[in-house]
Write a protein that holds these residues in place. Structure first.
Motif, PDB file in Angstrom:
ATOM      1  N   PRO A  24       0.947  -1.200  -0.046  1.00  9.90           N
ATOM      2  CA  PRO A  24       0.022   0.062   0.062  1.00  9.90           C
ATOM      3  C   PRO A  24       0.780   1.304  -0.002  1.00  9.90           C
ATOM      4  CG  PRO A  24      -0.694  -1.522   1.574  1.00  9.90           C
ATOM      5  CD  PRO A  24       0.637  -2.058   1.172  1.00  9.90           C
ATOM      6  N   PRO A  25       0.160   2.237  -0.509  1.00 11.04           N
ATOM      7  CA  PRO A  25       0.893   3.652  -0.507  1.00 11.04           C
ATOM      8  C   PRO A  25       1.620   4.066   1.012  1.00 11.04           C
ATOM      9  CG  PRO A  25      -1.210   3.953  -1.576  1.00 11.04           C
ATOM     10  CD  PRO A  25      -1.006   2.571  -1.144  1.00 11.04           C
ATOM     11  N   ARG A  26       2.348   5.199   0.783  1.00 10.51           N
ATOM     12  CA  ARG A  26       2.942   5.739   1.947  1.00 10.51           C
ATOM     13  C   ARG A  26       2.121   5.934   3.171  1.00 10.51           C
ATOM     14  NH1 ARG A  26       8.322   7.422   0.652  1.00 10.51           N
ATOM     15  NH2 ARG A  26       8.057   7.525  -1.419  1.00 10.51           N
ATOM     16  N   PRO A  27       0.995   6.834   3.052  1.00 15.15           N
ATOM     17  CA  PRO A  27       0.480   7.156   4.250  1.00 15.15           C
ATOM     18  C   PRO A  27      -0.263   5.870   4.833  1.00 15.15           C
ATOM     19  CG  PRO A  27      -0.710   8.005   2.245  1.00 15.15           C
ATOM     20  CD  PRO A  27       0.538   7.433   1.756  1.00 15.15           C
ATOM     21  N   TYR A  75       4.212   7.222 -13.022  1.00  9.87           N
ATOM     22  CA  TYR A  75       4.510   8.642 -13.210  1.00  9.87           C
ATOM     23  C   TYR A  75       3.421   9.169 -14.372  1.00  9.87           C
ATOM     24  CZ  TYR A  75       7.404  12.374 -14.656  1.00  9.87           C
ATOM     25  OH  TYR A  75       7.953  13.875 -14.934  1.00  9.87           O
ATOM     26  N   LYS A  76       3.135   8.132 -15.199  1.00  9.81           N
ATOM     27  CA  LYS A  76       1.987   8.573 -16.076  1.00  9.81           C
ATOM     28  C   LYS A  76       0.603   9.001 -15.545  1.00  9.81           C
ATOM     29  CE  LYS A  76       2.681   5.965 -20.169  1.00  9.81           C
ATOM     30  NZ  LYS A  76       2.199   4.657 -20.963  1.00  9.81           N
ATOM     31  N   PHE A  77       0.127   8.309 -13.937  1.00 11.73           N
ATOM     32  CA  PHE A  77      -0.838   8.823 -13.701  1.00 11.73           C
ATOM     33  C   PHE A  77      -0.517   9.853 -12.451  1.00 11.73           C
ATOM     34  CE2 PHE A  77      -3.762   6.071 -15.462  1.00 11.73           C
ATOM     35  CZ  PHE A  77      -3.020   5.065 -15.867  1.00 11.73           C
ATOM     36  N   GLY A  78       0.570  10.227 -12.250  1.00 13.54           N
ATOM     37  CA  GLY A  78       1.177  11.136 -11.304  1.00 13.54           C
ATOM     38  C   GLY A  78       1.180  10.463  -9.864  1.00 13.54           C
ATOM     39  N   LEU A  79       1.397   9.161  -9.962  1.00 10.80           N
ATOM     40  CA  LEU A  79       1.456   8.504  -8.463  1.00 10.80           C
ATOM     41  C   LEU A  79       2.800   8.179  -8.125  1.00 10.80           C
ATOM     42  CD1 LEU A  79      -1.634   6.138  -9.275  1.00 10.80           C
ATOM     43  CD2 LEU A  79      -1.775   8.248  -7.823  1.00 10.80           C
ATOM     44  N   GLN A  80       3.853   8.542  -8.635  1.00 14.49           N
ATOM     45  CA  GLN A  80       5.254   8.105  -8.383  1.00 14.49           C
ATOM     46  C   GLN A  80       5.722   8.406  -7.190  1.00 14.49           C
ATOM     47  OE1 GLN A  80       4.434  10.611 -10.243  1.00 14.49           O
ATOM     48  NE2 GLN A  80       6.070  12.439  -9.957  1.00 14.49           N
ATOM     49  N   ASP A  81       5.057   9.176  -6.378  1.00 13.93           N
ATOM     50  CA  ASP A  81       5.448   9.440  -4.900  1.00 13.93           C
ATOM     51  C   ASP A  81       4.893   8.499  -4.099  1.00 13.93           C
ATOM     52  OD1 ASP A  81       5.439  13.193  -5.517  1.00 13.93           O
ATOM     53  OD2 ASP A  81       6.949  11.679  -5.650  1.00 13.93           O
ATOM     54  N   LEU A  82       3.820   7.833  -4.641  1.00 17.39           N
ATOM     55  CA  LEU A  82       3.120   6.736  -3.565  1.00 17.39           C
ATOM     56  C   LEU A  82       3.864   5.458  -3.642  1.00 17.39           C
ATOM     57  CD1 LEU A  82      -0.752   7.348  -4.705  1.00 17.39           C
ATOM     58  CD2 LEU A  82       0.547   8.353  -2.669  1.00 17.39           C
ATOM     59  N   LEU A  83       4.771   5.280  -4.422  1.00 20.06           N
ATOM     60  CA  LEU A  83       5.608   3.950  -4.382  1.00 20.06           C
ATOM     61  C   LEU A  83       6.556   4.038  -3.418  1.00 20.06           C
ATOM     62  CD1 LEU A  83       6.224   3.667  -8.327  1.00 20.06           C
ATOM     63  CD2 LEU A  83       4.987   2.449  -7.014  1.00 20.06           C
ATOM     64  N   PRO A  84       6.784   2.996  -2.694  1.00 22.91           N
ATOM     65  CA  PRO A  84       8.020   3.084  -1.966  1.00 22.91           C
ATOM     66  C   PRO A  84       9.567   3.755  -2.399  1.00 22.91           C
ATOM     67  CG  PRO A  84       7.151   0.752  -1.899  1.00 22.91           C
ATOM     68  CD  PRO A  84       6.744   1.559  -3.228  1.00 22.91           C
ATOM     69  N   PRO A  85      10.465   3.981  -1.685  1.00 21.11           N
ATOM     70  CA  PRO A  85      11.493   4.756  -2.138  1.00 21.11           C
ATOM     71  C   PRO A  85      12.266   3.761  -2.971  1.00 21.11           C
ATOM     72  CG  PRO A  85      11.512   4.831   0.212  1.00 21.11           C
ATOM     73  CD  PRO A  85      10.361   4.081  -0.220  1.00 21.11           C
TER      74      PRO A  85
END
Lengths: 156, 70
Positions: A24-27, A75-85
């Motif tokens: 699941p994404p970061r939060p 990145y296409k959907f703008g979700l790249q920051d939700l992935l783990p580092p």
């Protein structure tokens, strides 16, 4: 008509969708910023992790190729920051902060290329001190120099 | 081996370290050659000295003083 978050999530590409189901994404979940142990609940699937019992390193759950694929889809959907580092950099970040190889930054060069500056310096010095070099072997060259000084033409 | 001839070839190299060299055919018995010649790479006259050491029979200079006489 706009989509709810749940509907939008279902519409994501299968790879990304399944990834977020498992990680699941970061939060909602935290991930280690780098390598960790296998027992660590916050271990990062993009980094190798160590088994403390036998001391062996286990490869990342997602290979570099697959992790890159995931990043680019996100990145296409703008979700790249939700992935783990990730250990990798992409696009602008890579352009700005690329890890260059040591041999690219500090090039060894060929032997002649390394020696060339010193060689040219020695040549320049020899030409500058040529009069002195000649005088050593030919003291009478002094007369020649005096003649040259007399014959020297100036603009005035 | 062939018998040594009276003359030998010597290479004179520029002291301006430009790598410019000149060859001369000189008598084997003559002393070390150093000439002031034009070096086109340095664009001026420079001292040219022999590149290799060669054996020269040392000749004692003639003594014209009368120190040897009693």
């Amino acid at each position: 008509m706009s989509l709810t978050p749940q509907q939008a999530f279902k519409k994501l590409p299968a790879k990304l969708h399944n990834f977020f189901l498992r990680y699941p994404p970061r939060p909602y979940a935290q991930y280690a910023a780098g390598k960790s142990t296998i027992d660590d609940p916050q271990r990062n699937p993009f980094f190798p992790n160590k088994n403390t019992t036998n001391g062996r390193w286990y490869d990342a759950t997602y290979s570099r190729r697959r992790s890159a694929d995931l990043f680019k889809t996100a990145y296409k959907f703008g979700l790249q920051d939700l992935l783990p580092p990730m250990p990798r950099k992409f696009y602008q970040d890579k352009f700005d902060n690329k890890n260059w190889m040591r041999g690219v930054l500090h090039q060894k060069k060929q032997k002649w290329e390394r020696e060339l500056p010193a060689k040219l310096e020695a040549r320049k010095e020899a030409i500058e001190n040529m009069d002195a070099i000649i005088l050593e072997k030919r003291p009478r060259y002094k007369r020649q120099l005096e003649k040259q000084q007399q014959k020297k033409k100036t603009w005035f | 081996m062939a018998k040594k001839s009276i003359r030998t070839m010597v290479k004179l190299i520029s002291s301006a370290k430009t790598g410019y060299e000149k060859w001369f055919n000189i008598k084997r018995s003559s002393p070390d050659l150093n000439l002031i010649l034009y070096d086109p790479r340095a664009q001026r006259h420079c001292l040219f000295t022999e590149a290799k050491k060669r054996k020269i029979a040392h000749v004692t200079p003639k003594d014209f003083t009368r120190s040897h006489r009693v």
